[in-house]
Every structure is written in structure tokens, then in C-alpha cells.
Design an enzyme around this catalytic site. Structure first.
Site, PDB file in Angstrom:
ATOM      1  NE  ARG A  19      -2.683   1.283  -0.212  1.00 24.70           N
ATOM      2  CZ  ARG A  19      -3.740   0.601  -0.695  1.00 24.70           C
ATOM      3  NH1 ARG A  19      -4.424   0.673  -1.808  1.00 24.70           N
ATOM      4  NH2 ARG A  19      -4.480  -0.400   0.131  1.00 24.70           N
ATOM      5  CG  ASP A  30      -1.561  -3.425   8.596  1.00 24.36           C
ATOM      6  OD1 ASP A  30      -2.100  -2.678   7.482  1.00 24.36           O
ATOM      7  OD2 ASP A  30      -1.113  -4.667   8.438  1.00 24.36           O
ATOM      8  CG  ASP A  74      -4.854  -7.467   7.987  1.00 27.12           C
ATOM      9  OD1 ASP A  74      -5.498  -6.487   8.178  1.00 27.12           O
ATOM     10  OD2 ASP A  74      -4.205  -7.651   7.163  1.00 27.12           O
ATOM     11  NE  ARG A  92      -3.393  -6.046   3.159  1.00 21.72           N
ATOM     12  CZ  ARG A  92      -3.152  -5.179   3.699  1.00 21.72           C
ATOM     13  NH1 ARG A  92      -2.182  -4.199   3.393  1.00 21.72           N
ATOM     14  NH2 ARG A  92      -3.420  -4.849   5.246  1.00 21.72           N
TER      15      ARG A  92
HETATM   16  P1  ADP Z   1      -3.923   0.380   4.772  1.00 22.62           P
HETATM   17  O1  ADP Z   1      -3.875   1.553   5.577  1.00 22.62           O
HETATM   18  O2  ADP Z   1      -5.130   0.035   4.303  1.00 22.62           O
HETATM   19  O3  ADP Z   1      -3.032  -0.774   5.538  1.00 22.62           O
HETATM   20  P2  ADP Z   1      -1.443   0.994   3.098  1.00 22.62           P
HETATM   21  O4  ADP Z   1      -0.750  -0.240   3.958  1.00 22.62           O
HETATM   22  O5  ADP Z   1      -1.476   1.076   1.482  1.00 22.62           O
HETATM   23  O6  ADP Z   1      -2.846   0.718   3.497  1.00 22.62           O
HETATM   24  O7  ADP Z   1      -0.894   2.150   3.794  1.00 22.62           O
HETATM   25  C1  ADP Z   1      -1.702   3.542   3.644  1.00 22.62           C
HETATM   26  C2  ADP Z   1      -0.811   4.705   3.695  1.00 22.62           C
HETATM   27  O8  ADP Z   1      -0.212   4.598   4.919  1.00 22.62           O
HETATM   28  C3  ADP Z   1       0.533   4.466   2.968  1.00 22.62           C
HETATM   29  O9  ADP Z   1       0.337   4.884   1.551  1.00 22.62           O
HETATM   30  C4  ADP Z   1       1.398   5.430   3.670  1.00 22.62           C
HETATM   31  O10 ADP Z   1       1.214   6.789   3.207  1.00 22.62           O
HETATM   32  C5  ADP Z   1       0.915   5.239   5.057  1.00 22.62           C
HETATM   33  N1  ADP Z   1       2.030   4.286   5.698  1.00 22.62           N
HETATM   34  C6  ADP Z   1       1.999   2.745   5.453  1.00 22.62           C
HETATM   35  N2  ADP Z   1       2.873   2.308   6.193  1.00 22.62           N
HETATM   36  C7  ADP Z   1       3.672   3.280   6.635  1.00 22.62           C
HETATM   37  C8  ADP Z   1       4.713   3.381   7.618  1.00 22.62           C
HETATM   38  N3  ADP Z   1       5.592   2.108   7.812  1.00 22.62           N
HETATM   39  N4  ADP Z   1       5.207   4.469   7.993  1.00 22.62           N
HETATM   40  C9  ADP Z   1       4.810   5.614   7.602  1.00 22.62           C
HETATM   41  N5  ADP Z   1       3.503   5.743   7.038  1.00 22.62           N
HETATM   42  C10 ADP Z   1       3.109   4.533   6.440  1.00 22.62           C
END
Ligand code: ADP
Length: 322
Positions: A72, A103, A130, A172
Site C-alpha cells: 500500500r 478499487d 466489490d 470490508r
Molecule cells: P485495493 O487496490 O486492494 O483496493 P487499497 O484501497 O489499499 O487496495 O489501495 C492500494 C493502493 O492504491 C493505495 O495504497 C494507494 O497507493 C493507491 N490508491 C488507493 N486509492 C487511491 C486514490 N484515491 N488515488 C490514488 N491512489 C490511490
């Protein structure tokens, strides 16, 4: 297009490795060079990349997790970090990017694509299932099977001791995983974030099951339920009834393990579709499964669209729980 790159970002899940393997081998089959970026957005910013060949992905189709690693990276929300990421890609002569993510990662991918005009294709993954715009995200089938296998074992104890068990599963704030698991393990109840929880009604439902001759009860609790976590819900049930529920929180085991056959095949199809899309000039698209067909949708749909729980499965769960 001569050189493309690939990364996995966000929470890991089974199915990533079969998908990586497919992206690499499809690229190579088309005479395209493929670069693996380590540790998701973090590794892209830090320039952690490796050249991949057919052997880089040998023996991984049956492995959970991701050989590219994941992370992350809060910094990626800042335009400056994405600028650095883009210049690292440019320096290496990378002309297209495949992002396997949930997402959040796909939201970051849209921003990167908008900011830089880089051809970019997203592939959905998450055991929560999701991601908007697609009926299926990699990892979901394996996670369902892992949870069902665990609950089948818990059922043995529940029956032997004539007990009520609350089993908390991941997801989640969404109930796709809980609903599918509850159906597959014959749960007497399922508590979902999308459906307001009524503890009195649940106790009455469990009582009806007991009067009908059921000796054990399993209630599947989605981790984001509005009535609290499984321990809090157990307390509420014992306050309102003569049940003395036991609780099991399945936790991270749901995210690991060998991918199911379905996740291996879907990972293969998603990976090939992403590379084919880049080669045919597509950009800012999400590889999606819709009505059993693999297709492309706009990337932004991944995080803008909210998927509804399937009504027919909700009704089935209500009927079969009696
Ligand atoms: P996932 O992709 O599994 O949903 P996360 O929500 O933790 O996991 O997002 C993973 C990574 O994607 C984050 O640590 C960040 O680097 C990037 N990310 C998440 N949301 C955003 C956003 N709104 N804008 C830019 N980068 C984002």
C-alpha cells in the site's frame, strides 16, 4: 508497442500469480518485452523493476500471493508521486501498463493514466468481489472455498456440542463473500452490511430452527456488519436469548492459499485480455467479466460504480436458512 510493464497493488489474494503468468506469456507470444514492477505503486516510484521471461513465471500457477509482491502506498494519492512513477516508466521505454488491483489501486491507475496519457489496462482482484463494472474479481472463488472448508469443520463441533457459532468472514463493508459462503455452507443466518441487522429477528429465526429440530446453528457475519463485529453480536444475542454463542473470526486465511481452478483459469483469461487490449490500442479500460463473458469496460467504472448484492441470492439465503 514493444515493451509493457505489469504490477500488482493493494491486498494480495489467490489468482494473482496465474494472472501474472498469463500477462507475461501473452506478451512474449506477441514478441513484446515485459517488465515486472515489484511492490505495486511503491516499487514503481522507487524504480524496482525486473525484466521477465517465460521462466520467471514457471511453477507459479498454483501459488497464492503474488511473486511480484504488493504494497500500500499512500504517497501515490499525490500528483508528484504519480509524476515520478510516470517518468520511471518513460525512462525505461515502457509504452503500456497492466495493473492488477482492487478499487483503490484502480482509482490510482485512472489518475496515472489521465495525468500521463499512458496506455493502461486494469485487472480486478479482491476477495471482497466489490470492484465496479465486473461480476467477478480474482481471488473471490478461492476465498469462498477457503471459508466454506473452515465452516464445514466448525459445523462438526457445533453439532457435537449443540451450539450456535458466529463465524466472521472478510469483505470490508460489502457482503458478497459472506452471502456466497453462507449459501455454500448451509448457514442458519447471514448478517450483511447492506441489510440492517435485527438481533431480535435473528434470535427468533434461530429459535424457529431449534424448534424444527436443528441441533446446531451457524451464522455467517460479514466483517462490516452494522451491528458490530462477531464478538459484539454474540454478546447481543446472549443478552436477548438463552444462547451462549461461540465465535470464530476466519481472518487472513481467507486471503491466502493455492488459487482454485476457477481463479487460475479466470486469471489466465483476464491476463491475456489485458495484453491483447494494449496491443489493439485500448487505454484506460478495465478487464471485466459480465454475464460469463470477458470484456472491457471504462476503467473509472471500477471505483465509481457500486455493485448491488444479487437479489436472487439474498432470497435463496432466506429460504434455505429455515
Ligand atoms: P485495493 O487496490 O486492494 O483496493 P487499497 O484501497 O489499499 O487496495 O489501495 C492500494 C493502493 O492504491 C493505495 O495504497 C494507494 O497507493 C493507491 N490508491 C488507493 N486509492 C487511491 C486514490 N484515491 N488515488 C490514488 N491512489 C490511490
Amino acid at each position: 508497442m514493444k515493451r509493457i510493464a505489469l504490477l500488482t497493488s493493494g491486498g494480495d489474494c489467490p489468482g494473482l500469480n496465474p494472472c501474472i503468468r498469463s500477462v507475461v506469456r501473452t506478451a512474449l507470444a506477441n514478441g513484446i518485452e515485459i517488465i515486472g514492477i515489484h511492490r505495486g505503486w511503491r516499487g514503481l516510484i522507487d524504480n524496482e523493476m525486473e525484466h521477465m521471461d517465460a521462466r520467471s513465471v514457471a511453477g507459479i500457477v498454483n501459488l497464492g500471493g503474488t511473486v511480484l509482491r504488493s504494497s500500500r502506498c499512500p504517497e501515490f494519492r499525490e500528483p508528484e508521486a504519480r509524476e515520478k512513477a510516470a517518468s520511471n516508466l518513460l525512462e525505461r521505454g515502457i509504452e503500456g501498463l497492466v495493473v492488477i488491483g482492487g478499487d483503490g489501486s484502480l482509482n490510482g491507475a485512472s489518475k496515472l493514466a489521465r495525468q500521463t496519457n499512458l496506455p493502461l489496462i486494469g485487472i480486478p482482484k479482491t476477495i471482497d468481489n466489490d470492484v465496479g463494472g465486473t461480476d467477478y474479481a480474482l481471488g473471490f472463488d478461492t476465498a469462498v472455498n477457503t471459508a466454506v472448508e473452515a465452516i464445514d469443520k466448525i459445523r462438526d463441533t457445533a453439532t457435537s456440542h449443540e451450539r450456535l457459532f458466529l463465524v466472521e468472514v472478510m469483505g470490508r463493508n460489502r457482503g458478497f463473500l459472506a452471502l456466497q459462503v453462507a449459501l455454500a455452507c448451509g448457514a442458519e443466518g447471514v448478517l450483511l452490511p447492506e441489510v440492517p441487522t435485527d438481533i431480535t429477528a435473528l434470535c427468533a429465526q434461530l429459535e424457529r430452527c431449534r424448534e424444527a429440530g436443528k441441533v446446531s446453528s451457524i451464522v455467517v457475519v460479514a466483517e462490516g456488519d452494522d451491528a458490530g463485529n462477531a464478538y459484539e453480536i454474540a454478546q447481543k444475542i446472549s443478552d436477548q436469548s438463552d444462547y451462549d454463542p461461540r465465535v470464530s473470526v476466519l481472518g487472513y486465511i481467507q486471503r491466502g492459499g493455492a488459487p482454485s481452478a476457477a481463479d487460475r483459469v479466470q486469471g489466465g483469461l483476464f491476463g491475456k485480455t489485458a495484453v491483447d487490449a494494449l496491443l489493439s490500442g485500448e487505454s484506460s479500460k478495465l478487464v471485466a467479466s459480465r454475464n460469463g463473458q470477458v470484456t472491457l469496460v471504462e476503467l473509472e467504472v471500477a471505483w465509481k460504480e457500486t455493485r448491488e448484492l444479487p437479489e436472487d441470492l439474498l432470497e435463496l439465503a432466506r429460504i434455505l436458512a429455515s
